[in-house]
Design an enzyme around this catalytic site. Sequence first.
Site, PDB file in Angstrom:
ATOM      1  N   TRP A 198      21.781  86.495 -17.975  1.00  0.00           N
ATOM      2  CA  TRP A 198      22.811  87.489 -17.162  1.00  0.00           C
ATOM      3  C   TRP A 198      23.114  86.842 -15.472  1.00  0.00           C
ATOM      4  CZ3 TRP A 198      27.471  87.808 -16.188  1.00  0.00           C
ATOM      5  CH2 TRP A 198      28.291  89.679 -15.778  1.00  0.00           C
ATOM      6  N   LYS A 212      21.781  97.559 -16.465  1.00  0.00           N
ATOM      7  CA  LYS A 212      22.398  98.332 -16.917  1.00  0.00           C
ATOM      8  C   LYS A 212      21.488  99.123 -17.738  1.00  0.00           C
ATOM      9  CE  LYS A 212      26.721  95.686 -17.848  1.00  0.00           C
ATOM     10  NZ  LYS A 212      27.507  95.555 -19.310  1.00  0.00           N
ATOM     11  N   LYS A 267      26.857 103.283 -23.217  1.00  0.00           N
ATOM     12  CA  LYS A 267      27.043 102.272 -24.132  1.00  0.00           C
ATOM     13  C   LYS A 267      25.762 101.505 -25.106  1.00  0.00           C
ATOM     14  CE  LYS A 267      26.156  98.408 -22.181  1.00  0.00           C
ATOM     15  NZ  LYS A 267      26.325  96.596 -22.617  1.00  0.00           N
ATOM     16  N   ASP A 310      33.786  97.820 -21.487  1.00  0.00           N
ATOM     17  CA  ASP A 310      32.205  97.593 -22.070  1.00  0.00           C
ATOM     18  C   ASP A 310      31.352  98.053 -23.551  1.00  0.00           C
ATOM     19  OD1 ASP A 310      30.014  96.568 -21.819  1.00  0.00           O
ATOM     20  OD2 ASP A 310      28.591  97.301 -19.801  1.00  0.00           O
ATOM     21  N   SER A 361      26.409  90.653 -29.148  1.00  0.00           N
ATOM     22  CA  SER A 361      25.849  92.225 -28.647  1.00  0.00           C
ATOM     23  C   SER A 361      24.528  92.396 -28.953  1.00  0.00           C
ATOM     24  CB  SER A 361      27.040  93.373 -29.239  1.00  0.00           C
ATOM     25  OG  SER A 361      25.594  94.321 -28.443  1.00  0.00           O
ATOM     26  N   ARG A 362      23.519  92.133 -28.804  1.00  0.00           N
ATOM     27  CA  ARG A 362      21.779  92.468 -29.243  1.00  0.00           C
ATOM     28  C   ARG A 362      21.601  93.959 -29.794  1.00  0.00           C
ATOM     29  NH1 ARG A 362      19.253  90.234 -24.050  1.00  0.00           N
ATOM     30  NH2 ARG A 362      20.382  91.698 -22.860  1.00  0.00           N
TER      31      ARG A 362
END
Length: 275
Positions: free
Chosen positions: A12, A105, A188, A241, A251-252
Amino acid sequence: MKKVGVIGGGAWGTALALTARRAGRDVVLWAREPQVVDDINVRHVNSDFLPGIDLDPALRATVDLADAADADAVLLVSPAQHLRAAARALAPHWRAGVPAVICSKGIELSTCALMQDAIAAELPQAPIAVLSGPTFAIEVARGLPTAITLACAAPELGRKLVEALGTASFRPYLSDDLVGAQIGGAVKNVLAIACGIVEGRGLGDNARAALITRGLAEMTRLAMAKGGRPETLMGLSGLGDLILTASSTQSRNYSWASPWARAAPWPTSWASAIR
């Protein structure tokens, strides 16, 4: 804003550094690993964390925190549970008034603090902004269309940050609700794991839709209790999100939970995993 510093040489952080370069900024990326710095500076790739992406040769990496902190804005992209320590290490090098843009996050496990509160404690001289939304690093790095929330309490600073990071394919939408943006980005992840479990146990699309919808309602109530606004959770940093993270194998959290739930005995290992 001419120069942007990026703290964190993972996927990221590298994708955001590349985006800032595309926006015309001078970018210095700090990475802990010397081999990552060498990879970026010499071969113009980050083969450890973002393989297959050619980086702008003008993107410079460093192991010197002072070098990366000497910027007009600094993006904090270290993992959430290490963000406070990163800010503490940066503090001696931070110029008053330089904005700290939180790009990680999560909620701090040891204190239950939002990232905003952790950074404010370590960098009291820094205006704070939050960058959060439905973003997979690899797609941002490839220049695929992406929209994201940039939350900042100061409108003029927020506009400058949007201009500094925005490109034809990376669109930050300005908000002043930092709390709502952070709650959406953190909670999320929990819901994505739950959706992965639903998928892994074969409980069906009805159950996943119910989980996303009711999870969003709980997420919104939590944000409001912390001082956030419900409309923020209906936007990119909330619903956007959540949809991305709770429905994609990229998505991990989702992709980890699904095969684990498929293989796990019911119900004893669930209690063990929660502990």
